[in-house]
Design a protein around this motif. Structure first.
Motif, mmCIF file in Angstrom:
data_model
loop_
_atom_site.group_PDB
_atom_site.id
_atom_site.type_symbol
_atom_site.label_atom_id
_atom_site.label_comp_id
_atom_site.label_asym_id
_atom_site.label_seq_id
_atom_site.Cartn_x
_atom_site.Cartn_y
_atom_site.Cartn_z
ATOM 1 N N UNK A 14 0.809 -1.214 0.000
ATOM 2 C CA UNK A 14 0.000 0.000 0.000
ATOM 3 C C UNK A 14 0.847 1.272 0.000
ATOM 4 N N UNK A 15 2.174 1.119 0.149
ATOM 5 C CA UNK A 15 3.055 2.275 0.132
ATOM 6 C C UNK A 15 3.187 2.967 1.472
ATOM 7 N N UNK A 16 2.869 2.253 2.559
ATOM 8 C CA UNK A 16 2.964 2.843 3.892
ATOM 9 C C UNK A 16 4.118 2.291 4.711
ATOM 10 N N UNK A 38 9.060 -1.632 -5.031
ATOM 11 C CA UNK A 38 9.254 -0.959 -6.321
ATOM 12 C C UNK A 38 7.916 -0.726 -7.023
ATOM 13 N N UNK A 39 7.014 -1.687 -6.937
ATOM 14 C CA UNK A 39 5.691 -1.529 -7.563
ATOM 15 C C UNK A 39 4.916 -0.399 -6.893
ATOM 16 N N UNK A 40 5.000 -0.292 -5.575
ATOM 17 C CA UNK A 40 4.333 0.794 -4.856
ATOM 18 C C UNK A 40 4.925 2.147 -5.251
ATOM 19 N N UNK A 41 6.243 2.197 -5.422
ATOM 20 C CA UNK A 41 6.897 3.445 -5.848
ATOM 21 C C UNK A 41 6.438 3.851 -7.240
ATOM 22 N N UNK A 42 6.418 2.880 -8.164
ATOM 23 C CA UNK A 42 5.987 3.183 -9.535
ATOM 24 C C UNK A 42 4.541 3.686 -9.574
ATOM 25 N N UNK A 43 3.690 3.110 -8.747
ATOM 26 C CA UNK A 43 2.275 3.491 -8.708
ATOM 27 C C UNK A 43 2.035 4.729 -7.840
ATOM 28 N N UNK A 44 3.091 5.225 -7.192
ATOM 29 C CA UNK A 44 3.020 6.396 -6.313
ATOM 30 C C UNK A 44 1.969 6.224 -5.214
ATOM 31 N N UNK A 45 1.973 5.032 -4.621
ATOM 32 C CA UNK A 45 1.052 4.744 -3.519
ATOM 33 C C UNK A 45 1.626 5.246 -2.203
ATOM 34 N N UNK A 46 0.740 5.642 -1.314
ATOM 35 C CA UNK A 46 1.134 6.021 0.047
ATOM 36 C C UNK A 46 2.230 7.064 0.094
ATOM 37 N N UNK A 47 3.294 6.760 0.824
ATOM 38 C CA UNK A 47 4.393 7.714 1.004
ATOM 39 C C UNK A 47 5.085 8.052 -0.313
ATOM 40 N N UNK A 48 4.993 7.166 -1.280
ATOM 41 C CA UNK A 48 5.669 7.388 -2.559
ATOM 42 C C UNK A 48 4.920 8.390 -3.432
#
Length: 57
Positions: free
Chosen positions: A4-6, A29-39
């Protein structure tokens, strides 16, 4: 939480991944690419735990 990017992967000394490090890195890396949560925060709004620790030594 990672998906979830948290959360971030702890990469400090003595870190143990139970053979899952590559999988965890892919999820992060997938969360970063999708700009989820903190990303998804704007530049300068997020400080990693490692950066915080360095800054407050």
């Amino acid at each position: 939480m990672l998906r979830a990017g948290y959360a971030t992967i702890y990469r400090g000394g003595n870190a143990q991944y139970d053979g899952q490090k590559e999988r965890l890195e892919q999820i992060e890396a997938a969360a970063k690419r999708a700009k989820r949560g903190i990303w998804g925060l704007r530049q300068g709004q997020y400080e990693s735990p490692a950066e915080y620790k360095r800054r407050n030594k």
